[in-house]
Design a protein around this motif. Structure first.
Motif, PDB file in Angstrom:
ATOM      1  N   GLN A  98     -54.101  70.702  43.864  1.00 14.86           N
ATOM      2  CA  GLN A  98     -53.478  71.148  42.619  1.00 14.86           C
ATOM      3  C   GLN A  98     -52.217  71.966  42.888  1.00 14.86           C
ATOM      4  N   MET A 103     -48.445  70.648  42.286  1.00 19.82           N
ATOM      5  CA  MET A 103     -47.576  71.655  41.671  1.00 19.82           C
ATOM      6  C   MET A 103     -46.356  71.934  42.539  1.00 19.82           C
ATOM      7  N   TRP A 118     -44.999  70.880  32.881  1.00 16.18           N
ATOM      8  CA  TRP A 118     -46.245  70.709  33.618  1.00 16.18           C
ATOM      9  C   TRP A 118     -46.784  71.962  34.287  1.00 16.18           C
ATOM     10  N   MET A 122     -50.737  73.327  34.504  1.00 17.84           N
ATOM     11  CA  MET A 122     -51.456  73.180  35.766  1.00 17.84           C
ATOM     12  C   MET A 122     -51.961  74.526  36.277  1.00 17.84           C
ATOM     13  N   ILE A 128     -54.778  68.731  35.382  1.00 21.41           N
ATOM     14  CA  ILE A 128     -55.047  68.576  36.810  1.00 21.41           C
ATOM     15  C   ILE A 128     -54.090  67.542  37.378  1.00 21.41           C
ATOM     16  N   GLY A 129     -53.604  67.808  38.584  1.00 19.59           N
ATOM     17  CA  GLY A 129     -52.652  66.906  39.221  1.00 19.59           C
ATOM     18  C   GLY A 129     -53.203  66.250  40.458  1.00 19.59           C
TER      19      GLY A 129
END
Length: 386
Positions: A98, A103, A118, A122, A128-129
């Motif tokens: 994440q 990020m 974003w 986040m 969630i990435g």
């Protein structure tokens, strides 16, 4: 209580703020993760319910500044990673994917619009990435990636496949790296885009309380604004990988410390031939060797953290930490498992779970072989990758 993992007063090198943050994360791990991790691991589930708690503790993108991010130091991030991995590598990996990968990619290489859209989501854990670099046929050699993005008017069309992508099936966005006619570029891909499919990888022997996926990209159309404008070539993803590798340096020592302390406690309670296991010379030798490597590895992590906070940390130095600490941690966890005898192969005790997880940690973000060659190149001046 005396910390039997700190033989040389490493704590004296930490500030009160660093110690406070470490203790906060340690308390979270002790109360929320350790009582549940055996079941999560056995069931092969990632506990989504802890994501808001991690966000509230400031663990998501914690070393980034602005855009709703916590803005902590590199050392503070490292200490948090160490405590999280003392719970489980898979849960530290969530924070790494994440914050250090997804990020960081937006923070380092994104447009102002991408950052504003974003990063606050986040950091709060509401988005969630994932980070899509590795492919089925391109792990250690990402320059051989086959995922391709081609122009179609002002849009981009992506086709390809990614493998071992953390969090992809629960992510709201994925950073996808693709070859273009102009070299490797990165894209911010909403996971609800037509043509994006993430499939969790099942039957894993490692990282069971974590999510890794296969991704397929089929004629996935993106606007020009989806491209990360400041990432050109492999330097873009590599700068993100170095952030993740840095966290691993600390995290591996957390898994090692937890395994060592588990073996120490067991040896003091387990009676064999009329006295505790800890009273035997062979046992003490094993414990001493573990403690020495944990102290050396933690000092190494702290030194690299201070360099990172000073802005002088070099990529090859990250390889020193990743190679050494993963290699030593997995040996410590295996030795601790052996000291537990037959009980050590159950989930009642943590060392074998840690050792299994570290098989993945040792592999991702650069294998032992890759980091050896990075260091060999630095030492000799001769690249030997091919």
């Amino acid at each position: 209580m005396t910390d039997m993992s700190d033989l040389i007063g490493i704590e004296s090198l930490l500030s009160p703020e660093e110690i406070s943050l470490r203790e906060t994360v340690r308390s979270f791990v002790d109360t929320e993760i350790k009582p549940n991790i055996a079941q999560w691991y056995d069931d092969a589930v990632f506990p989504m319910e802890i994501v808001p708690q991690m966000a509230e503790l400031g663990l998501l993108g914690m070393h980034l500044k602005g855009y709703g991010c916590p803005g902590k130091s590199s050392v503070e991030y490292g200490l948090a990673a160490m405590e999280l991995e003392a719970g489980d590598s898979g849960l530290r990996t969530f924070v790494s994917v994440q914050g250090s990968l997804a990020m960081s990619a937006i923070y380092k290489h994104g447009s102002e619009e991408q950052k504003t859209e974003w990063l606050p989501q986040m950091a709060a854990g509401t988005a969630i990435g994932a980070f899509g670099l590795t492919e089925p046929t391109a792990g250690s050699d990402p320059g051989a990636m086959q995922t391709f993005a081609k122009r179609d008017g002002s849009d981009w069309i992506l086709n390809g496949a990614k493998r071992w992508i953390g969090l992809a099936s629960v992510a709201k966005l994925a950073i996808i790296w693709a070859m273009t006619d102009d070299g490797v570029r990165g894209f911010v891909v909403p996971t609800d885009s037509p043509g994006f499919v993430a499939t969790p990888i099942k039957q894993k022997l490692s990282m069971r309380a974590s999510i890794q996926c296969d991704i397929t990209l089929t004629d996935l159309r993106l606007p020009e604004s989806a491209m990360l404008p400041n990432a050109k070539g492999l330097r873009g993803p590599f700068e993100c990988l170095n952030e993740a590798r840095y966290g691993i340096i600390w995290g591996a020592m957390g898994a090692a410390r937890d395994s060592y302390l588990t073996a120490l406690a067991y040896s003091q309670e387990r009676l064999q031939f009329g006295k505790p296991l800890s009273g035997y010379q062979l046992t003490q030798e094993k414990l001493v060797n573990m403690a020495l490597e944990i102290n050396k590895g933690t000092l190494l992590a702290l030194q690299l953290g201070r360099l990172k906070d000073a802005g002088t940390l070099q990529p090859y130095q990250i390889s020193v930490g990743k190679l050494n600490n993963c290699r030593e941690a997995i040996a410590i966890c295996r030795e601790a498992r052996a000291m537990l005898g037959g009980n050590g192969v159950t989930l009642d005790y943590s060392p074998l779970r840690h050792a299994n997880n570290l098989e993945s940690v040792r592999t991702y973000e650069g294998t032992d072989e890759v980091h050896t060659l990075i260091l060999g190149n630095h030492i000799t001046g001769v690249p030997a990758f091919r």
